[in-house]
Design a protein around this motif. Structure first.
Motif, PDB file in Angstrom:
ATOM      1  N   ILE A  13       0.838  -1.208   0.000  1.00  0.00           N
ATOM      2  CA  ILE A  13       0.000   0.000   0.000  1.00  0.00           C
ATOM      3  C   ILE A  13       0.870   1.254   0.000  1.00  0.00           C
ATOM      4  CG2 ILE A  13      -1.673   1.321   1.356  1.00  0.00           C
ATOM      5  CD1 ILE A  13      -2.759  -1.410   2.355  1.00  0.00           C
ATOM      6  N   ILE A  14       1.892   1.272   0.856  1.00  0.00           N
ATOM      7  CA  ILE A  14       2.786   2.441   0.915  1.00  0.00           C
ATOM      8  C   ILE A  14       3.565   2.591  -0.391  1.00  0.00           C
ATOM      9  CG2 ILE A  14       4.709   3.498   2.163  1.00  0.00           C
ATOM     10  CD1 ILE A  14       2.128   3.392   3.773  1.00  0.00           C
ATOM     11  N   SER A  15       3.979   1.461  -0.979  1.00  0.00           N
ATOM     12  CA  SER A  15       4.750   1.500  -2.225  1.00  0.00           C
ATOM     13  C   SER A  15       3.924   2.010  -3.400  1.00  0.00           C
ATOM     14  CB  SER A  15       5.289   0.094  -2.554  1.00  0.00           C
ATOM     15  OG  SER A  15       6.136  -0.359  -1.529  1.00  0.00           O
ATOM     16  N   SER A  16       2.600   1.902  -3.303  1.00  0.00           N
ATOM     17  CA  SER A  16       1.738   2.369  -4.391  1.00  0.00           C
ATOM     18  C   SER A  16       1.624   3.890  -4.431  1.00  0.00           C
ATOM     19  CB  SER A  16       0.346   1.752  -4.252  1.00  0.00           C
ATOM     20  OG  SER A  16      -0.311   2.261  -3.102  1.00  0.00           O
ATOM     21  N   GLY A  17       2.223   4.564  -3.440  1.00  0.00           N
ATOM     22  CA  GLY A  17       2.222   6.028  -3.442  1.00  0.00           C
ATOM     23  C   GLY A  17       1.472   6.663  -2.293  1.00  0.00           C
ATOM     24  N   ALA A  18       0.781   5.865  -1.496  1.00  0.00           N
ATOM     25  CA  ALA A  18       0.038   6.405  -0.350  1.00  0.00           C
ATOM     26  C   ALA A  18       1.000   6.691   0.800  1.00  0.00           C
ATOM     27  CB  ALA A  18      -1.022   5.403   0.096  1.00  0.00           C
ATOM     28  N   SER A  19       0.806   7.818   1.436  1.00  0.00           N
ATOM     29  CA  SER A  19       1.623   8.132   2.608  1.00  0.00           C
ATOM     30  C   SER A  19       1.108   7.332   3.801  1.00  0.00           C
ATOM     31  CB  SER A  19       1.545   9.629   2.920  1.00  0.00           C
ATOM     32  OG  SER A  19       0.238   9.979   3.359  1.00  0.00           O
ATOM     33  N   PHE A  20       1.937   7.246   4.838  1.00  0.00           N
ATOM     34  CA  PHE A  20       1.505   6.522   6.041  1.00  0.00           C
ATOM     35  C   PHE A  20       0.324   7.232   6.700  1.00  0.00           C
ATOM     36  CE2 PHE A  20       1.730   5.166  10.495  1.00  0.00           C
ATOM     37  CZ  PHE A  20       1.800   3.789  10.330  1.00  0.00           C
ATOM     38  N   HIS A  21       0.319   8.586   6.605  1.00  0.00           N
ATOM     39  CA  HIS A  21      -0.806   9.349   7.167  1.00  0.00           C
ATOM     40  C   HIS A  21      -2.097   8.981   6.440  1.00  0.00           C
ATOM     41  CE1 HIS A  21       1.994  11.624   9.554  1.00  0.00           C
ATOM     42  NE2 HIS A  21       2.616  12.122   8.484  1.00  0.00           N
ATOM     43  N   ARG A  22      -2.016   8.836   5.114  1.00  0.00           N
ATOM     44  CA  ARG A  22      -3.205   8.477   4.337  1.00  0.00           C
ATOM     45  C   ARG A  22      -3.623   7.047   4.668  1.00  0.00           C
ATOM     46  NH1 ARG A  22      -7.080   7.049   2.904  1.00  0.00           N
ATOM     47  NH2 ARG A  22      -8.325   7.397   1.012  1.00  0.00           N
ATOM     48  N   PHE A  23      -2.653   6.162   4.861  1.00  0.00           N
ATOM     49  CA  PHE A  23      -2.945   4.787   5.234  1.00  0.00           C
ATOM     50  C   PHE A  23      -3.652   4.729   6.589  1.00  0.00           C
ATOM     51  CE2 PHE A  23      -1.365   1.131   7.747  1.00  0.00           C
ATOM     52  CZ  PHE A  23      -2.003   0.107   7.067  1.00  0.00           C
ATOM     53  N   ALA A  24      -3.313   5.671   7.485  1.00  0.00           N
ATOM     54  CA  ALA A  24      -3.874   5.669   8.841  1.00  0.00           C
ATOM     55  C   ALA A  24      -5.274   6.262   8.912  1.00  0.00           C
ATOM     56  CB  ALA A  24      -2.947   6.446   9.781  1.00  0.00           C
ATOM     57  N   ARG A  25      -5.743   6.897   7.814  1.00  0.00           N
ATOM     58  CA  ARG A  25      -7.037   7.576   7.858  1.00  0.00           C
ATOM     59  C   ARG A  25      -8.183   6.644   8.266  1.00  0.00           C
ATOM     60  NH1 ARG A  25      -9.242  10.684   2.657  1.00  0.00           N
ATOM     61  NH2 ARG A  25      -7.349  11.929   3.056  1.00  0.00           N
ATOM     62  N   PRO A  26      -8.343   5.449   7.660  1.00  0.00           N
ATOM     63  CA  PRO A  26      -9.463   4.587   8.073  1.00  0.00           C
ATOM     64  C   PRO A  26      -9.354   4.130   9.529  1.00  0.00           C
ATOM     65  CG  PRO A  26      -7.997   3.438   6.551  1.00  0.00           C
ATOM     66  CD  PRO A  26      -7.602   4.878   6.520  1.00  0.00           C
ATOM     67  N   PRO A  61       1.522  11.597  24.340  1.00  0.00           N
ATOM     68  CA  PRO A  61       2.825  11.943  23.744  1.00  0.00           C
ATOM     69  C   PRO A  61       3.618  10.716  23.298  1.00  0.00           C
ATOM     70  CG  PRO A  61       2.843  12.366  26.116  1.00  0.00           C
ATOM     71  CD  PRO A  61       1.425  12.090  25.730  1.00  0.00           C
ATOM     72  N   ILE A  62       3.496   9.603  24.015  1.00  0.00           N
ATOM     73  CA  ILE A  62       4.175   8.370  23.595  1.00  0.00           C
ATOM     74  C   ILE A  62       3.633   7.918  22.251  1.00  0.00           C
ATOM     75  CG2 ILE A  62       4.556   5.939  24.154  1.00  0.00           C
ATOM     76  CD1 ILE A  62       4.387   6.725  27.119  1.00  0.00           C
ATOM     77  N   THR A  63       2.315   7.965  22.113  1.00  0.00           N
ATOM     78  CA  THR A  63       1.671   7.563  20.862  1.00  0.00           C
ATOM     79  C   THR A  63       2.086   8.472  19.713  1.00  0.00           C
ATOM     80  OG1 THR A  63      -0.233   6.664  22.058  1.00  0.00           O
ATOM     81  CG2 THR A  63      -0.558   7.208  19.731  1.00  0.00           C
ATOM     82  N   LEU A  64       2.090   9.783  19.952  1.00  0.00           N
ATOM     83  CA  LEU A  64       2.487  10.729  18.903  1.00  0.00           C
ATOM     84  C   LEU A  64       3.927  10.500  18.463  1.00  0.00           C
ATOM     85  CD1 LEU A  64       0.842  14.044  20.190  1.00  0.00           C
ATOM     86  CD2 LEU A  64       0.193  12.725  18.160  1.00  0.00           C
ATOM     87  N   PHE A  65       4.808  10.262  19.425  1.00  0.00           N
ATOM     88  CA  PHE A  65       6.215  10.022  19.101  1.00  0.00           C
ATOM     89  C   PHE A  65       6.376   8.773  18.237  1.00  0.00           C
ATOM     90  CE2 PHE A  65      10.098   7.672  20.218  1.00  0.00           C
ATOM     91  CZ  PHE A  65      11.060   8.565  19.739  1.00  0.00           C
ATOM     92  N   LEU A  66       5.743   7.675  18.660  1.00  0.00           N
ATOM     93  CA  LEU A  66       5.869   6.413  17.915  1.00  0.00           C
ATOM     94  C   LEU A  66       5.198   6.509  16.542  1.00  0.00           C
ATOM     95  CD1 LEU A  66       5.232   3.828  20.782  1.00  0.00           C
ATOM     96  CD2 LEU A  66       7.408   4.386  19.698  1.00  0.00           C
ATOM     97  N   TYR A  67       4.086   7.209  16.474  1.00  0.00           N
ATOM     98  CA  TYR A  67       3.381   7.342  15.197  1.00  0.00           C
ATOM     99  C   TYR A  67       4.211   8.154  14.203  1.00  0.00           C
ATOM    100  CZ  TYR A  67       0.028   8.901  11.722  1.00  0.00           C
ATOM    101  OH  TYR A  67      -0.601   9.186  10.522  1.00  0.00           O
ATOM    102  N   LEU A  68       4.736   9.296  14.653  1.00  0.00           N
ATOM    103  CA  LEU A  68       5.521  10.136  13.762  1.00  0.00           C
ATOM    104  C   LEU A  68       6.836   9.445  13.364  1.00  0.00           C
ATOM    105  CD1 LEU A  68       4.993  13.623  15.455  1.00  0.00           C
ATOM    106  CD2 LEU A  68       3.974  12.782  13.312  1.00  0.00           C
ATOM    107  N   LYS A  69       7.397   8.697  14.289  1.00  0.00           N
ATOM    108  CA  LYS A  69       8.609   7.932  13.964  1.00  0.00           C
ATOM    109  C   LYS A  69       8.323   6.904  12.891  1.00  0.00           C
ATOM    110  CE  LYS A  69      12.068   4.906  16.108  1.00  0.00           C
ATOM    111  NZ  LYS A  69      12.493   4.197  17.341  1.00  0.00           N
ATOM    112  N   ARG A  70       7.190   6.215  13.030  1.00  0.00           N
ATOM    113  CA  ARG A  70       6.808   5.206  12.034  1.00  0.00           C
ATOM    114  C   ARG A  70       6.457   5.868  10.703  1.00  0.00           C
ATOM    115  NH1 ARG A  70       6.522   2.473   8.509  1.00  0.00           N
ATOM    116  NH2 ARG A  70       5.284   0.578   8.117  1.00  0.00           N
ATOM    117  N   ALA A  71       5.794   7.010  10.743  1.00  0.00           N
ATOM    118  CA  ALA A  71       5.384   7.673   9.507  1.00  0.00           C
ATOM    119  C   ALA A  71       6.586   8.179   8.711  1.00  0.00           C
ATOM    120  CB  ALA A  71       4.446   8.835   9.834  1.00  0.00           C
ATOM    121  N   ASN A  72       7.667   8.495   9.408  1.00  0.00           N
ATOM    122  CA  ASN A  72       8.841   9.054   8.736  1.00  0.00           C
ATOM    123  C   ASN A  72       9.837   7.967   8.301  1.00  0.00           C
ATOM    124  OD1 ASN A  72       8.004  11.736   9.003  1.00  0.00           O
ATOM    125  ND2 ASN A  72       8.799  11.850  11.092  1.00  0.00           N
ATOM    126  N   GLN A  73       9.516   6.725   8.538  1.00  0.00           N
ATOM    127  CA  GLN A  73      10.455   5.653   8.121  1.00  0.00           C
ATOM    128  C   GLN A  73      10.311   5.367   6.633  1.00  0.00           C
ATOM    129  OE1 GLN A  73       9.479   2.458  10.801  1.00  0.00           O
ATOM    130  NE2 GLN A  73      11.017   3.065  12.302  1.00  0.00           N
TER     131      GLN A  73
END
Length: 370
Positions: free
Chosen positions: A96-109, A358-370
């Motif tokens: 899904i990510i390789s098809s061009g969707a960002s992790f933020h877009r993947f997380a929308r649903p 804040p723990i969730t935000l940190f882990l989410y942003l870390k994962r989104a930027n990988q």
């Protein structure tokens, strides 16, 4: 394509969540019934209608609603961990990510589905759960051990503060029969000087008249010159503006009220000068903080399980179950802390969200930027 992916994720989310919900309800119901059968049998010996079938119809459906609300955050967290880990192990997320969707877009649903569950939970907590608790609490005491059952249904001294200058004391009050012995009402002036006192040998609540009936009473009025006026009689009807459940509330009373009713009750008790309200304030704040935690835990689970790891699904579930139980049971520990007046109720009931956000935000942003 992304709309198809959205539908797929929502279906996975709700399907896994529903399965976990049904599984938990069945397993816990069977275990709880087996554990409480001896106590139910003792209740049946007192009242033949209170048999197991009666409890299965009139107690357990409402008990399950309370159970589901309590563990909803755990169910959501484990559900998201489970199906997201499977997607990661099957390299679906990579595709899904390789098809061009960002992790933020993947997380929308994930966000939309968790928001949907949180809104439903919010409505249930504030309006449906109190109705279920009324039904549940009518029989709850019969499932307790002898000591805790006595606290709810037995006889004990009670006291109530009607206002900043008015008090009621009853030496022995039976909460089930609504009858007691050794009644005392006292009223003081602004200088804390006793101005009126009413005593009776016994008292009972008359439901039809919505009043307390005092038998063999003696009243004393103290005038400004300290002279006393005495009166006595065989029976006296007194209305103190509230029924016994409101005047002598137990720890279950707040659970039985919808949020508007609970707010009015808390304000009324504050006006009377009652400072022992933390258990009811905990109930009020938890009704909102728990649904909010559903969204936080959804994103925490997504961040932890959306990447393929050594150990796969097993390690993700182990981490998820551990964190979920720490999160939810921290509410129970903080209730005790709040009731002991170590922390304000609002802070106590929102503290898990404050810590985990804040723990969730940190882990989410870390994962989104990988």
């Amino acid at each position: 394509m992304l709309k198809i992916v959205d539908g797929y994720i929502v279906k996975k989310y709700l399907g896994t969540f529903s399965f976990m919900l049904i599984l938990l309800s069945i397993v816990v119901l069977v275990i709880d019934v087996q554990q409480k059968i001896p106590r139910i049998e003792r209740a049946t010996a007192i009242d033949p209608k209170l048999d197991l079938n009666y409890f299965l119809v009139h107690f357990y459906p409402f008990w399950i609603i309370n159970l589901v609300v309590t563990f909803l955050s755990i169910l959501v967290f484990i559900s998201v961990i489970y199906f997201t880990s499977r997607m990661a192990n099957n390299t679906e997320i990579v595709a899904i990510i390789s098809s061009g969707a960002s992790f933020h877009r993947f997380a929308r649903p994930y966000f939309l589905t968790s928001l949907f569950i949180a809104v439903i939970s919010l409505v249930v907590n504030h309006f449906v759960l109190p109705w279920a608790n009324i039904k549940k609490n009518q029989l709850e005491a019969y499932t307790y051990n002898a000591t805790n059952k006595e606290k709810i249904l037995g006889t004990a001294p009670v006291a109530a503060q009607l206002s900043k200058t008015e008090y009621i004391f009853i030496n022995s009050w039976n909460k089930q029969e609504k009858r007691g012995y050794g009644f005392l009402y006292q009223k003081f002036d602004k200088n804390r000087k006793l101005v009126y006192e009413l005593k009776s040998t016994d008292v009972y609540w008359q439901q039809a008249k919505k009043s307390f009936m005092l038998n063999s009473y003696l009243e004393k009025t103290i005038n400004k010159d300290d002279s006393e006026k005495l009166g006595q009689g065989f029976e006296l009807k007194k209305d103190y503006g509230q029924d016994p459940e409101e005047l002598f509330p137990n720890e279950l009373l707040g659970q039985n009220k919808t949020t508007p009713e609970l707010i009015k009750f808390i304000e009324r008790e504050k006006d009377k000068g009652n400072s022992n309200l933390n258990s009811h304030l905990n109930e009020f704040h938890q009704r909102t903080s728990m649904p909010v935690s559903i969204i936080i835990l959804t994103f925490l689970a997504l961040s932890l399980s959306s990447q393929k790891k050594r150990g796969g699904l097993g390690i993700n579930l182990a981490i998820g179950i551990s964190l979920a139980f720490v999160f939810v049971f921290s509410f129970e520990a903080l209730k005790v802390v709040s009731e002991n007046k170590v922390l304000p109720p609002a802070l106590a009931m929102w503290l898990p969200n404050i810590v985990f956000l804040p723990i969730t935000l940190f882990l989410y942003l870390k994962r989104a930027n990988q």
